[in-house]
Scaffold this active site. Structure first.
Site, PDB file in Angstrom:
ATOM      1  N   ASP A 750       0.854  -1.194   0.000  1.00 42.21           N
ATOM      2  CA  ASP A 750       0.000   0.000   0.000  1.00 42.21           C
ATOM      3  C   ASP A 750       0.886   1.239   0.000  1.00 42.21           C
ATOM      4  O   ASP A 750       1.705   1.439   0.908  1.00 42.21           O
ATOM      5  CB  ASP A 750      -0.889  -0.049   1.249  1.00 42.21           C
ATOM      6  CG  ASP A 750      -1.905   1.065   1.318  1.00 42.21           C
ATOM      7  OD1 ASP A 750      -1.563   2.207   0.995  1.00 42.21           O
ATOM      8  OD2 ASP A 750      -3.048   0.792   1.737  1.00 42.21           O
ATOM      9  N   LEU A 751       0.713   2.097  -0.988  1.00 47.30           N
ATOM     10  CA  LEU A 751       1.547   3.297  -1.102  1.00 47.30           C
ATOM     11  C   LEU A 751       1.259   4.292   0.021  1.00 47.30           C
ATOM     12  O   LEU A 751       2.178   4.982   0.491  1.00 47.30           O
ATOM     13  CB  LEU A 751       1.310   3.954  -2.463  1.00 47.30           C
ATOM     14  CG  LEU A 751       1.922   3.173  -3.639  1.00 47.30           C
ATOM     15  CD1 LEU A 751       1.087   3.330  -4.890  1.00 47.30           C
ATOM     16  CD2 LEU A 751       3.350   3.624  -3.899  1.00 47.30           C
ATOM     17  N   ASP A 752       0.030   4.397   0.468  1.00 49.74           N
ATOM     18  CA  ASP A 752      -0.304   5.336   1.541  1.00 49.74           C
ATOM     19  C   ASP A 752       0.322   4.881   2.855  1.00 49.74           C
ATOM     20  O   ASP A 752       0.908   5.677   3.595  1.00 49.74           O
ATOM     21  CB  ASP A 752      -1.823   5.442   1.680  1.00 49.74           C
ATOM     22  CG  ASP A 752      -2.254   6.741   2.334  1.00 49.74           C
ATOM     23  OD1 ASP A 752      -1.396   7.604   2.613  1.00 49.74           O
ATOM     24  OD2 ASP A 752      -3.472   6.916   2.568  1.00 49.74           O
ATOM     25  N   ASP A 753       0.206   3.586   3.166  1.00 50.20           N
ATOM     26  CA  ASP A 753       0.862   3.052   4.365  1.00 50.20           C
ATOM     27  C   ASP A 753       2.362   3.264   4.295  1.00 50.20           C
ATOM     28  O   ASP A 753       3.006   3.638   5.289  1.00 50.20           O
ATOM     29  CB  ASP A 753       0.571   1.556   4.502  1.00 50.20           C
ATOM     30  CG  ASP A 753      -0.842   1.283   4.972  1.00 50.20           C
ATOM     31  OD1 ASP A 753      -0.989   0.732   6.059  1.00 50.20           O
ATOM     32  OD2 ASP A 753      -1.794   1.641   4.257  1.00 50.20           O
TER      33      ASP A 753
END
Length: 1008
Positions: A750-753
């Site tokens: 996950d790029l946001d995580d």
């Protein structure tokens, strides 16, 4: 009535006089009242004229205050007793000021004539009018005695004044409307509070546009405390002012405009509560709202006006407002859209609503700041440090022994309902768990009979159908009150024939609708080449993980075991076998795909058996490669359930390792809530741990906080470096470096995580301990940037928007395009790292340009993964701070202004999930700890301190902390898919308020 008739002028027809005098004393009401249905128009006109007599007494320039109180009492008695009007008119009229308009003198002189009409009204109408006049006449003298050119002491005094002048009129009109429309007496909507708010919004608008007219006659109705917060003393209102004075006055005006706008939002909801066929009542309300909003726009554009003509709405604009509202008068959605279109430039604060708007302002309520303190812009509230300690202790107590955090991730009731349906699909029924989940579903049923998508939302049809079916299949008697209520609510909204595609698939599997109701999604899609417009790589990770098992289930026409033989045909308004269309067409592309769907369905029997077998094998292999042990395919519940069912249909036994681990993954999402069980859509340990670390770094004022570092160590052990993943299809040479959202999901980091964790790693400054992980994370983020400069959640350039038009994609969430919030988080990391590489600078430039392009006209940003514009705007403000952007740039200043304007009168911030609709819908009274925290973090990030807005926000958070050290908001916190699926991260009330208060403590200590 004989006595009253005797008191009227000889030969005067009371009704004719009322019609004649109305346009002479009010052009506006002469325009709007005739729109009301008969005989309601007569009662409203009569009520207005009586209120106008009371206003004439109050506004008279020459009557002494004591005389005004006397005449108010006399007039109240006349209206309540319906006698004495002739004598009152004869004695009062000559005492009025010489400049009193002739029409008003004539109205007062003919008080008895007006009362002759009152006497013809029914008893309910008479009581409502008499109550209104009594409250007005008893309340207004209080303010007449205290009237001053220096303004009212506080906002609360202004609210009370507006109630006596206009809010009580809203209460009266509601009574008159309910007498004409009996259904209004039964509504569960807060009409009484909205009615008062309606009147207060109109009166506040009048006060703001009449500042200089009032000032010329020696009065001011502006609240001293509001302007004092910005450093302006209303004593200087009519004097020469410095630039700083003007800026402070304009800031106070913006706050009052925001509050008035909030009242008018309530006025809109009040109006939309009127039945859609009551077009006259709606027009009566809408025209007033429209003119008030347009006036506020003028005031917002020119808060330093010096002549009322500068903010006057033109007659042409009035006509345009009438025309446009008439076109949409019966359509709630169009009216909401129109309102928000007109009001878009305006800031908004949600005003406080009370059950006793006329109650006196007590000594304990906030008073205006003293002259000595009026220029003090910021005062830190007591209890900050103690609140932080309790919240920190709570957060550390929640930490697992191995260093991580994982809070419940709650969705709507669709997920637990699907768990019950899954058991009956396979025939593997755990009766104890079934009963506990059913108990949870009963507890969550709404007062409207159905189940919403989020807390405080309206019944959602598909969710409600699944919940009803789950309860019935679990053994609830369909004639039980809660089931009957649910059934009636579902039928009232069109029945189960109107549900979404995922629900249609479930109903087809249980034999409740024919398979032709389900869009054609053959498993042969798995054989399409990558260049195909329908290749699965062109949809999001979550769509792939859900769809591939569904290809198998729908191609096999897999039928549920349904051992109890439970059906729900009673939920259909048309027998499903007779219903022709089940999925809607929304445009030309959608229509084309619908035709292709029908053609494909007709061609299906001719697909060679070997082709289907090969496609089945490829889908099976795809699933097994991503089975993800006991964490499940995609680590999300819907995909796991579909995979579990699909593998069963392919002949896998319940104890086969792949199927058994999938079942364990599903059961790991069950949450024991004491007497009930619910089911999460996924687990959120990585996300929770990353944000908890940032909060503790701030709370401990230590970048190497021990519990924070324990969490970061846990995370570093789980970084996905070289594992296979779908993202590698587009980036085969890019080294891995991300984190999944869940405990394990190597195929889908996950790029946001990854950005949030990178932020926390960078804050430590410990390159020896965390440098490798941070570098790999940053390089992976950079490599995953989409061509438009944005960053998505899991993929890059996953923006094939035409796919949202296929019949299967009625939820509109098939794709994973870039979003502002994820892009901003990635930019925050790069801004903090300050690496000189050219690749980093190019990444930052493209990302910043993307964010600027996506900014809304009001200065905010859409929040894709958190609710909503508050979340998006906070994310961007953190990024511009980390990047060292010049904060005086207009685009940044407009964001700051918007965020300040969203603060509620009580100091909090809040935003409803209904804001994801266009036009927005939902509640206006939202106030949450996590959204207040986001707003405060955003303002502090861009140096907005010291600030009374931050002080009020901190004070609100302190007052609402629970005894356990946490905050307890019932609201959902984020969209999974806007308008379709919402989440409540239970950790948000643990770490975000702590983070905000800890940063607040640090910046206020620096300010001091």
């Amino acid at each position: 009535m004989s006595e009253i008739v005797a008191e009227t002028e000889q030969g005067t027809d009371a009704f004719a006089f009322q019609d004649e005098i109305l346009p002479l004393v009010s052009r506006t009401f002469a325009l709007t009242i005739p729109e009301l249905p008969k005989p309601l128009d007569t009662a409203v006109a009569n009520a207005y004229l009586l209120c106008r007599i009371a206003d004439t007494i109050e506004d008279d320039a020459e009557l002494p205050t004591a005389d005004k109180a006397y005449w108010h009492d006399e007039f109240t008695a006349v209206v309540e007793n319906l006698t004495g009007g002739h004598a009152l008119g004869e004695m009062l009229a000559p005492k009025l000021a010489a400049q009193t308009p002739d029409a008003e003198l004539r109205l007062v002189s003919n008080t008895a004539t007006v009362l002759a009409v009152t006497a013809e009204l029914d008893a309910r109408q008479q009581r409502a009018i008499a109550r209104c006049v009594r409250i007005m006449c008893h309340g207004m003298p209080d303010f007449e005695r205290a009237a001053s050119i220096d303004g009212l002491p506080t906002q609360r005094h202004l609210d009370r004044y507006c109630y006596f002048v206009a809010g009580v009129v809203g209460e009266m009109l509601t009574e008159l409307f309910a007498g004409h429309v009996p259904a209004l007496d039964k509504t569960d909507r807060p009409l009484a509070q909205w009615a008062v708010s309606f009147g207060q919004g109109l009166q506040m608008t009048n006060i703001l546009k009449d500042i200089w007219t009032d000032h010329a006659r020696g009065v001011c109705w502006l609240p001293q405390d509001v302007f004092a917060r910005y450093g302006f003393d209303l004593e200087r209102l009519g004097s020469a002012r410095s630039r700083a004075d003007n800026e402070a006055f304009a800031a106070g005006m913006r706050e009052l405009i925001s509050v008035a706008h909030g009242h008018l939002r309530n006025a809109l909801e009040y109006t939309l509560s009127m039945p859609s066929d009551q077009t006259g009542i709606r027009r009566f309300c809408l025209w007033s709202i429209g003119l008030a909003v347009l006036t506020l726009r003028k005031l917002h554009a020119n808060p330093l006006y010096t002549d009322g003509e500068e903010v006057k709405v033109s007659r042409r604009t009035v006509k345009a407002t009438i025309f446009t509202t008439n076109l949409a008068v019966g359509d709630n959605e169009r009216l909401r859209h129109l309102f928000h279109l007109i009001a878009k430039p305006l800031p908004a604060l949600t005003p406080e609503l009370t059950d006793e708007p006329g109650a006196p302002v007590t000594e304990s309520e906030p008073a205006a700041q003293s002259k000595a303190a009026s220029h003090t812009a910021s005062t830190r509230p007591d209890g900050v440090t103690a609140t932080i300690k309790r919240a920190r202790d709570r957060l550390v107590a929640d930490q697992a022994d191995d260093g991580h955090w994982c809070y419940e991730c709650e969705a709507d009731c669709t997920i637990p309902a699907e768990y019950i349906l899954m058991m009956h699909f396979t025939g593997e029924i755990d009766r104890t768990r079934e009963a506990r989940i059913a108990s949870f579903l009963r507890q969550k049923q709404g007062v409207d009979g159905g189940w919403p998508l989020y807390y405080g939302g309206e019944l959602e049809l598909s969710c409600s159908v699944k919940c009803y079916y789950a309860l019935k299949i679990a053994g609830d008697d369909p004639d039980a009150p809660h089931m009957r209520h649910a059934r009636e609510a579902i039928l009232a909204r069109g029945g189960a024939g109107g549900v979404n595609v995922f629900t249609l698939i479930a109903l087809a599997q249980f034999g409740q609708v024919p398979w032709r109701a389900v869009p054609f999604i053959p498993v042969e899609v798995m054989l399409l080449p990558r260049v195909s417009p329908f290749h699965i790589s062109k949809v999001s990770y979550w769509s792939r993980a859900v769809m591939v098992p569904l290809f198998i289930l729908t191609s096999l026409r897999a039928m549920a075991r349904n051992p109890r033989g439970v059906n729900v045909r009673e939920l259909f308004t048309t027998p499903p076998e007779e219903q022709r269309e089940f999925t809607a067409v929304s445009g030309p592309i959608s229509r084309l795909f619908k035709r292709m769907d029908k053609l494909g369905r007709g061609f299906e029997p001719f697909i060679p058996g070997m082709v289907r077998k090969r496609a089945m094998k490829r889908a099976e292999a795809w699933i097994r490669e991503r089975i993800n042990s006991e964490h499940g395919i995609g680590a999300i519940f819907p995909a796991m359930v579909n995979a579990y069912e699909a593998l069963g249909e392919l002949g896998y036994s319940a104890d086969h390792p792949d199927r058994a681990s999938t079942k364990r993954a599903i059961d790991n999402l069950v949450v024991d809530r004491g007497d009930t069980d619910t089911v999460q859509p996924c687990a959120s340990p990585v996300w929770d741990t990353g944000i908890a670390a940032l909060a503790l770094q701030a709370a401990d004022d230590d970048t190497n906080s021990e519990p924070a570092c324990a969490g970061l160590d846990w995370l570093c052990d789980r970084q996905v470096l070289d594992a296979p993943g779908d993202w590698r299809d587009e980036h085969p040479d890019l080294p891995g470096g991300g984190w999944p959202f869940q405990y394990q999901n190597a195929h889908y980091p996950d790029l946001d995580d990854t950005a949030m964790i990178g932020w926390a790693l960078q804050v430590t400054g410990d390159s020896e301990r965390y440098g490798f992980a941070l570098t790999r994370a940053a390089n992976w983020l950079r490599g995953m940037q989409s061509s438009n400069g944005g960053v998505a959640a899991f993929d890059s350039d996953n923006n094939h928007t035409y796919l949202n038009a296929i019949p299967f994609a009625d939820h509109g969430a098939l794709l994973d395009p870039p979003s502002v919030d994820v892009t901003a988080r990635a930019l925050t990391v790069f801004g903090l790292m300050q690496r000189p590489e050219a690749e980093d600078q190019a990444f930052i430039e493209r990302g910043l340009n993307y964010i600027k392009r996506e900014q809304e006209a009001d200065g905010s940003w859409f929040g894709r993964w958190g609710t909503n514009y508050i979340y998006g705007t906070w994310s961007v403000l953190e990024a511009v701070n980390a990047l060292g952007e010049d904060l005086s740039q207009p685009w940044i200043q407009s964001a700051i202004t918007w965020l300040k304007g969203m603060q509620r009168a009580d100091g909090s911030w809040g935003e409803d999930q209904g804001s994801y609709w266009q036009p927005p819908r939902g509640r206006a009274d939202i106030a949450t700890s996590f959204q207040t925290a986001w707003a405060m973090l955003g303002l502090m990030a861009v140096g907005e301190h010291p600030s009374p807005a931050l002080d009020r926000g901190a004070e609100w958070l302190i007052a609402r902390q629970g005894a356990d050290g946490a905050w307890h908001d019932p609201e959902h916190t984020a969209p999974g898919f806007p308008r379709v699926f919402y989440l409540k991260y239970h950790g948000y009330t643990r770490y975000f308020p702590l983070w905000a208060l800890a940063r607040y403590r640090r910046v206020t200590a620096t300010d001091t």
